[in-house]
Design an enzyme around this catalytic site. Structure first.
Site: not given
Ligand code: NAD
Length: 491
Positions: A151, A175, A178, A283, A384
């Site tokens: 997000f 994708k 959401e 991140c 985190e």
């Molecule tokens: P998230 O893991 O909740 O969601 C990421 C994606 O995965 C979304 O598209 C979501 O629909 C999907 N998803 C969520 N749960 C799922 C499941 N159980 N099974 C399959 N798909 C699933 O992450 P978020 O809250 O959207 O983003 C924040 C996180 O992203 C933080 O931990 C941040 O550190 C990390 N992040 C990392 C980087 C990097 O470059 N390392 C960059 C940006 C964000």
């Protein structure tokens, strides 16, 4: 903005999803519902993949110099729509307009680098590997690839992958998260005007069911994921079990080390921007500041004053320096973790919980928070938080600081603030993190460098952006060739 149901973009057309479930898209500053996003079922991933498989047959044969013309058009369109896109990012994600514009700029820079694909995907050639025999290596596209995005950077993160994938001749599915699907909806309106043949780039909205369909689809050859580490680990395992290429960027807990010889005014400003910019939802946000020796008193006082004075509010307003966090659940989780820190023995030096922000009572706000003397072995030192919370720790030497950095399970970023070249070299050489900052608070690699997370922050080998992306989205083919002289016509 009307509360419309968002569409998918499949085979060059906007389509209403048949999803039985939808989710509201909420402005985190105001709690206003902006739209409804469909949680697309597997059948729509199937439809998009079928279109992408079909499109691949012709797209891979389009010369790279022609393929990038679509990207040049997209760059122009993104630049022309930059203000509108930035506004949308702020509305659905909460960050300030300046941060949104910066994010979009990073997305555009990846398009620019991918426009160099005619050179970037060149192969290699060796003449006479044996008498009269030559050998060469070419890069060919894989087929269909997909991105699953988080997000916090709704515009930028799909662009760490998509421009390279399609420039290399692959076809693609995005994708988005959401929670923030409006930005990609807008960007796909521009993709629609960029003259890509139908099926080359597709948008499928959704959540877990949609992701699982991507993971299981036999025609999707490669997956790029960015999000939290537990989900990254799941995607990595599932994609690999299904024989796919996969790169998963995960969460982080980034330390910044402050040496006594650092420029304290500059350091404080930069660390505050890193810890509290984008409300800590980056991140590459600094989340632990480790002072060494005499740096402690000055830095602690200065960072507390800077945190307390940061203007928090609706990111659309010009004087606001920090927006809300993404959801009410996020706000509750961050506030609970601040309490955990206090329970573990940290002092809440600046407390940003439950802020009263006039006119935005429904918004999901946490003001900048500073926890002093975070215990090394506690939960807060390792978890985190993904909110505007900076933990302070203190050690006596740079060696102790580097040990702290290297004991962490995370490895996204580590930074050092100093005026000593020797200390800087020691740090960048020894610190176990993939992105290093020296007097830099957000060491975000430019598009022509890989985004190099390590340890629990990355699962895979090739990272997003740059030459890594080209490597990830192509497979090498080696040809060994002999043309006996006697087969040549005599002229
Ligand atoms: P998230 O893991 O909740 O969601 C990421 C994606 O995965 C979304 O598209 C979501 O629909 C999907 N998803 C969520 N749960 C799922 C499941 N159980 N099974 C399959 N798909 C699933 O992450 P978020 O809250 O959207 O983003 C924040 C996180 O992203 C933080 O931990 C941040 O550190 C990390 N992040 C990392 C980087 C990097 O470059 N390392 C960059 C940006 C964000």
């Amino acid at each position: 903005m009307s509360e419309s149901l968002l569409k998918n973009y499949i085979n060059g057309e906007w389509q209403l999803s048949s999803a039985s479930e939808q989710q509201p898209v909420v402005n985190p500053a105001t709690a206003e519902v902006l739209a409804q996003v469909p949680l697309s079922p597997a059948s729509e991933v199937e439809q998009a993949t079928a279109a992408a498989v079909q499109a691949f047959q012709t797209w891979r044969r389009v010369p790279p110099t022609e393929r990038v013309q679509c990207l040049f058009r997209l760059k122009d369109l993104l630049e022309a729509a930059a203000d509108d896109i930035a506004r949308l990012i702020t509305q659905e994600c909460g960050k300030t307009l300046k941060e949104s514009r910066g994010e979009l700029q990073r997305a555009i820079e990846n398009v620019e680098v991918a426009c160099g694909i005619p050179t970037l995907m060149q192969g290699t050639y060796s003449e006479d590997i044996a008498r009269g025999i030559d050998e060469f290596m070419v890069r060919q596209p894989l087929g269909v690839a997909a991105a699953i995005a988080p997000f916090n950077f709704p515009a930028m993160i799909p662009f760490w992958f998509m421009p390279y994938a399609i420039a290399c001749g692959n076809t693609y599915l995005v994708k988005p998260s959401e929670k923030v699907p409006l930005t990609m909806q807008k960007i796909f309106e521009l993709i629609d005007q960029s003259d890509f043949p139908p099926g080359v780039v597709n948008l499928v909205n959704g959540a877990k069911e949609t992701v699982d369909a991507i993971l299981q689809h036999p025609d999707i050859r490669a997956i790029s994921f960015v999000g939290s580490s537990p989900v990254a680990r799941y995607i990595y395992a599932q994609a690999a079990a299904n024989g796919k290429r996969v790169q998963c960027q995960g969460g982080a807990k980034n330390p910044v080390i402050v040496l006594p010889d650092a420029d304290m005014e500059m350091t404080t400003r930069i660390v505050a921007d890193s810890a509290f910019g984008c409300a800590g939802q980056r991140c590459l946000a600094a989340s632990l500041a480790v002072t060494v020796g005499a740096a402690r008193a000055d830095f602690t006082e200065a960072i507390a004053a800077t945190a307390a004075s940061r203007i928090t509010g609706n990111g659309l307003e010009a004087d606001v320096q920090m927006g809300p966090v993404i959801t009410a659940q996020s706000q509750a989780r961050i506030e609970a973790l601040i309490q955990t820190g206090a329970d573990e023995g940290a002092k809440v030096l600046v407390d940003g919980r439950q802020p009263a922000i006039a006119g935005l009572e429904q918004g999901h706000f946490v003001r900048p928070t500073v926890l002093q003397d975070v215990p090394t072995e506690g939960e807060i030192a390792r978890t985190e938080i993904f909110g505007p919370v900076l933990g302070l720790m203190h050690v006596s030497t740079i060696d102790e600081a580097i040990t702290l950095v290297n004991q962490s399970p995370w490895g996204n970023m580590a930074c050092l603030f100093t005026s000593s070249g020797a200390a800087a070299r020691k740090f960048r050489y020894e610190a176990e993190a993939g992105n290093i900052g020296i007097n830099i608070g957000v060491a975000a690699p430019m598009a022509f460098f890989p985004f190099s997370g390590w340890k629990e922050s990355f699962f895979g080998d090739l990272h997003g952006q740059s030459a890594h992306a080209v490597e990830f989205f192509t497979q090498t083919k080696v040809v060994v060739e002999r043309w006996p002289k006697e087969w040549s016509r005599q002229f």
